[in-house]
Each structure stands twice: as structure tokens, then as C-alpha cells.
Design a protein around this motif. Sequence first.
Motif, PDB file in Angstrom:
ATOM      1  N   ARG A 151       0.718  -1.131   0.032  1.00 51.45           N
ATOM      2  CA  ARG A 151       0.118  -0.052   0.019  1.00 51.45           C
ATOM      3  C   ARG A 151       0.903   1.187   0.025  1.00 51.45           C
ATOM      4  O   ARG A 151       0.406   2.485  -0.052  1.00 51.45           O
ATOM      5  N   GLY A 152       2.196   1.207  -0.112  1.00 55.49           N
ATOM      6  CA  GLY A 152       3.027   2.163  -0.027  1.00 55.49           C
ATOM      7  C   GLY A 152       2.636   3.293  -1.039  1.00 55.49           C
ATOM      8  O   GLY A 152       2.650   4.632  -0.652  1.00 55.49           O
ATOM      9  N   ASP A 153       2.331   2.812  -2.406  1.00 59.37           N
ATOM     10  CA  ASP A 153       2.003   3.702  -3.246  1.00 59.37           C
ATOM     11  C   ASP A 153       0.637   4.751  -3.025  1.00 59.37           C
ATOM     12  O   ASP A 153       0.660   6.053  -3.084  1.00 59.37           O
ATOM     13  N   GLU A 154      -0.229   3.939  -2.309  1.00 59.43           N
ATOM     14  CA  GLU A 154      -1.474   4.574  -2.079  1.00 59.43           C
ATOM     15  C   GLU A 154      -1.247   5.697  -0.929  1.00 59.43           C
ATOM     16  O   GLU A 154      -1.678   6.795  -0.990  1.00 59.43           O
ATOM     17  N   ILE A 155      -0.536   5.283   0.147  1.00 56.52           N
ATOM     18  CA  ILE A 155      -0.249   6.094   1.149  1.00 56.52           C
ATOM     19  C   ILE A 155       0.398   7.433   0.884  1.00 56.52           C
ATOM     20  O   ILE A 155       0.163   8.495   1.075  1.00 56.52           O
ATOM     21  N   LEU A 156       1.473   7.160   0.008  1.00 55.29           N
ATOM     22  CA  LEU A 156       2.295   8.546  -0.576  1.00 55.29           C
ATOM     23  C   LEU A 156       1.445   9.215  -1.376  1.00 55.29           C
ATOM     24  O   LEU A 156       1.580  10.346  -1.376  1.00 55.29           O
ATOM     25  N   ALA A 157       0.487   8.609  -2.154  1.00 54.98           N
ATOM     26  CA  ALA A 157      -0.416   9.371  -3.200  1.00 54.98           C
ATOM     27  C   ALA A 157      -1.161  10.186  -2.521  1.00 54.98           C
ATOM     28  O   ALA A 157      -1.500  11.406  -2.565  1.00 54.98           O
ATOM     29  N   HIS A 158      -1.915   9.834  -1.132  1.00 56.36           N
ATOM     30  CA  HIS A 158      -2.586  10.690  -0.194  1.00 56.36           C
ATOM     31  C   HIS A 158      -1.739  11.999   0.179  1.00 56.36           C
ATOM     32  O   HIS A 158      -2.412  12.978   0.201  1.00 56.36           O
ATOM     33  N   ALA A 159      -0.434  11.477   0.728  1.00 59.54           N
ATOM     34  CA  ALA A 159       0.372  12.447   1.056  1.00 59.54           C
ATOM     35  C   ALA A 159       0.971  13.595   0.158  1.00 59.54           C
ATOM     36  O   ALA A 159       1.752  14.537   0.739  1.00 59.54           O
ATOM     37  N   ASP A 160       0.633  13.467  -1.173  1.00 56.49           N
ATOM     38  CA  ASP A 160       1.230  14.240  -2.231  1.00 56.49           C
ATOM     39  C   ASP A 160       0.689  15.597  -2.129  1.00 56.49           C
ATOM     40  O   ASP A 160      -0.354  15.815  -1.820  1.00 56.49           O
ATOM     41  N   PRO A 161       1.523  16.799  -2.257  1.00 60.65           N
ATOM     42  CA  PRO A 161       3.135  16.604  -2.184  1.00 60.65           C
ATOM     43  C   PRO A 161       3.799  16.546  -1.075  1.00 60.65           C
ATOM     44  O   PRO A 161       3.718  17.415  -0.226  1.00 60.65           O
ATOM     45  N   LEU A 162       4.707  15.637  -0.934  1.00 60.85           N
ATOM     46  CA  LEU A 162       5.508  15.556   0.333  1.00 60.85           C
ATOM     47  C   LEU A 162       6.689  16.152   0.467  1.00 60.85           C
ATOM     48  O   LEU A 162       7.289  16.062  -0.612  1.00 60.85           O
ATOM     49  N   GLY A 163       7.119  16.677   1.605  1.00 57.00           N
ATOM     50  CA  GLY A 163       8.224  17.214   1.656  1.00 57.00           C
ATOM     51  C   GLY A 163       9.190  16.687   2.965  1.00 57.00           C
ATOM     52  O   GLY A 163      10.634  16.569   3.024  1.00 57.00           O
ATOM     53  N   THR A 164       8.506  16.028   3.972  1.00 53.16           N
ATOM     54  CA  THR A 164       9.105  15.879   5.090  1.00 53.16           C
ATOM     55  C   THR A 164       8.680  14.409   5.633  1.00 53.16           C
ATOM     56  O   THR A 164       7.608  14.494   5.737  1.00 53.16           O
ATOM     57  N   PHE A 165       9.381  13.661   6.006  1.00 54.07           N
ATOM     58  CA  PHE A 165       8.979  12.487   6.818  1.00 54.07           C
ATOM     59  C   PHE A 165       9.494  12.789   8.459  1.00 54.07           C
ATOM     60  O   PHE A 165      10.574  12.842   8.638  1.00 54.07           O
ATOM     61  N   ILE A 166       8.657  12.143   9.246  1.00 52.51           N
ATOM     62  CA  ILE A 166       9.072  12.518  10.751  1.00 52.51           C
ATOM     63  C   ILE A 166       8.885  11.136  11.269  1.00 52.51           C
ATOM     64  O   ILE A 166       7.549  10.701  11.505  1.00 52.51           O
ATOM     65  N   GLU A 167       9.731  10.169  11.426  1.00 54.14           N
ATOM     66  CA  GLU A 167       9.420   8.765  12.082  1.00 54.14           C
ATOM     67  C   GLU A 167       9.900   8.800  13.615  1.00 54.14           C
ATOM     68  O   GLU A 167      11.111   8.999  13.944  1.00 54.14           O
ATOM     69  N   LEU A 168       8.818   8.350  14.435  1.00 51.88           N
ATOM     70  CA  LEU A 168       9.135   8.163  15.876  1.00 51.88           C
ATOM     71  C   LEU A 168       9.372   6.771  16.236  1.00 51.88           C
ATOM     72  O   LEU A 168       8.782   5.887  15.977  1.00 51.88           O
ATOM     73  N   GLY A 169      10.766   6.585  16.621  1.00 54.07           N
ATOM     74  CA  GLY A 169      11.077   5.161  16.716  1.00 54.07           C
ATOM     75  C   GLY A 169      11.223   4.343  15.648  1.00 54.07           C
ATOM     76  O   GLY A 169      10.741   3.388  15.349  1.00 54.07           O
ATOM     77  N   PRO A 170      12.304   4.630  14.704  1.00 56.91           N
ATOM     78  CA  PRO A 170      12.670   4.080  13.399  1.00 56.91           C
ATOM     79  C   PRO A 170      13.099   2.649  13.390  1.00 56.91           C
ATOM     80  O   PRO A 170      13.251   2.144  12.408  1.00 56.91           O
ATOM     81  N   GLY A 171      13.611   2.069  14.661  1.00 53.75           N
ATOM     82  CA  GLY A 171      14.317   0.801  14.646  1.00 53.75           C
ATOM     83  C   GLY A 171      15.288   0.726  13.891  1.00 53.75           C
ATOM     84  O   GLY A 171      16.082   1.465  13.757  1.00 53.75           O
ATOM     85  N   SER A 172      15.199  -0.265  12.950  1.00 54.49           N
ATOM     86  CA  SER A 172      16.303  -0.662  11.945  1.00 54.49           C
ATOM     87  C   SER A 172      16.331   0.535  10.622  1.00 54.49           C
ATOM     88  O   SER A 172      17.164   0.344   9.987  1.00 54.49           O
ATOM     89  N   GLY A 173      15.286   0.959  10.514  1.00 54.12           N
ATOM     90  CA  GLY A 173      14.972   1.793   9.352  1.00 54.12           C
ATOM     91  C   GLY A 173      14.404   0.973   8.223  1.00 54.12           C
ATOM     92  O   GLY A 173      13.874   1.809   7.194  1.00 54.12           O
TER      93      GLY A 173
END
Length: 332
Positions: A70-92
Motif C-alpha cells: 500500500r506504499g504507493d497509495e499512502i504516499l499518493a494521499h500525502a502528495d506533495p510530500l516534503g518531510t518524513f518524521i518517524e518516531l522510533g525508526p528501529g532498523s529503518g
Amino acid sequence: MRPSVVPDSAAARAAIQTFAGDVAYYLTLTPRQLPSRYLYDALGSALFEAICELPWYRITRAERNLLASRGDEILAHADPLGTFIELGPGSGEKLAALVLAGAAQLHGARLTAHLIDVSAAALDLASRTLRALDANPSIEIVAHQATYEAGLVQAAARRRPAGRALALFLGSNIGNFDPPGADAFLRHIRAALAIGDFLLIGTDLVKPEAELLLAYDDPLGVTAAFNRNLLVRINRELGADFDLASFRHRAVWNDAESRVEMHLVAARRQQVRIPAAFLEVTLAAGEAIWTESSYKYRPDAVLRILERAGFQLAEQWIHEEDGFALTLVEAT
Ligand code: AVJ
């Protein structure tokens, strides 16, 4: 110039004093407790990574699956994206999976990823994973070694002026918060975002008790080791004398509270000295130390807490087989 070992060991001493204070406080509550955040020293983090590979612990795999499909759908919603903010990224790996799945959506974007964690080791690993991604476009990585709350403030101050922000709180990490804590924490996230930004949150769902117990009391004993390692850490860092052999790992499903609890149960009456916490405790036979809560949600309950915190639903994806939900909401 001071030798660099001085500030380092001062920081390490401060961390141990905080740990000692927390142990003294929580271990003398009724029932006795220890905060789950202390499960993640170097060995505890490695054991948690191992848990994620266990066939009985399906959170990580289910989420990775949804992010990839679903990554493409997720990012389509958030378009245009500039910034990711990840809380607790673990291994990335989670953010990497999202970026790879949504590469077509991101093409040509200028992107920064802010990674927030108290663990320097986690930040190092996640930064390396994301730099090795070789994504197009390349993503600028900014690591914040801070609590979630402080890191959110820093990331918000340094977000890209152009494009939306997408905050990520994955892995069902929200499950460690009790309900008032979860509410408050979601409001912290909302306060760091602007209208039109997004939050993607991963939550493990309520499922049959037998499945939940297998996930938190696995036949290989990895989760038991993860739990008992907390006592190993207290022995090492606070000079305590917990006798590991006399503590049993126990996982219970608390239906009324909708949470799995982990406990360490004293097999017999014993005295434990914790010198750095100026503490001596006597545990009765069968007495438990409560070390973690993992709250499980129903899909609509996830929505309710998000709406209360100032978000509205964009889309929710459910992994039916593994009972896991990814919920994408927009800040309103
Ligand atoms: C990392 C908090 C999501 O609660 O499922 C795994 C930690 N504890 N097995 C969880 C954990 C026992 C995990 N979280």
C-alpha cells in the motif's frame, strides 16, 4: 579541550541515575512495576529484533506487507510530500519499505526524513539503512537523539517549508501507552504538525487470546529472555543481585483493559539489593513485577482516538490474517 570521554561518561552517569530513580519508584509501587522503555539496552534491542522474526510474532511482518503493498497509495494521499518524521525508526526497514513501494509517487520530490529515538544505536542503524537505500530522489536524513516529545518539537522546527509532512508511528509502539497516555501522545504529534499533514500509525488488533499469548510467550523462549534481560540490566547497571533463575516470564491477556501484560514472577520468596537505587526489596513467592503492557485495538477504536486528537481518516488498511491495521489520517 576536554577528552571526549568526559561528557560521554557524564551522560552515561546521568542516564544511570535516572534509571536508578525510576527503578526505586516503580519497583515499590503496588503492584511492583518496571517501565518497559528500559527493556531496550543493546542486548534487549537485539532480542526484540529476534522477536520480530518469530513465526508467532506477526506484527512486524504484517506491517511490512502492508507498507510494501500500500506504499504507493499512502504516499499518493500525502502528495506533495516534503518531510518524513518517524518516531522510533528501529532498523529503518519500515520507512525504507514505504519509500521503495512508493518510489513512483516521490519522483522529483525534495525530501527530508527526521528520525527520532532515544537510542543512538537505533538512530545509527536506521540512518545507515536509509542512506543505503539509493532512493530516487535521495532523502536527506536528520537524526534526533531525543524523547519523542522533544524530537517532535525539533523536527517540526526544521521541517521543509515546501510540501506536506508525514509522521510515522509504526510497529504498534502506541500499544505501550495506557489509554490516557496514548491520547496525550497523539495530541503531541498533532501539535507538531500543520493542517494538511498526515500521520500513519500501525496498531496490532484484538485477536483470539491463544494467538496473543503465543506472540508474547513464544515456544523458543526469546520473549522470556527479552523480559528477564531487564533484570540482567539492573544487575549490571545498578549493582543489583537479582537471581535470574528464580524469575519466570509470564504473559497474560487482560481482556477488561484490552492489553497483553508481561510480568516477571518470583518463583520463591527472596530479597534483592539494588545499591545504586538505595533499595532493598523482599518479594513474596509468586509475587510479580509488571514489565510491559501491549494494548490491542479494534479498528474503529483506533479511529476514535485519532479523531479526538485532531485528525480525520484518510484510509485504513487491515491485514485480516494477522490482525493488524495501518491507519492514515490527516491533520485537520
Ligand atoms: C515494540 C512495543 C510494539 O508490545 O509488541 C514484543 C514489544 N514486547 N514482545 C510489543 C514486545 C514483547 C512490542 N512493541
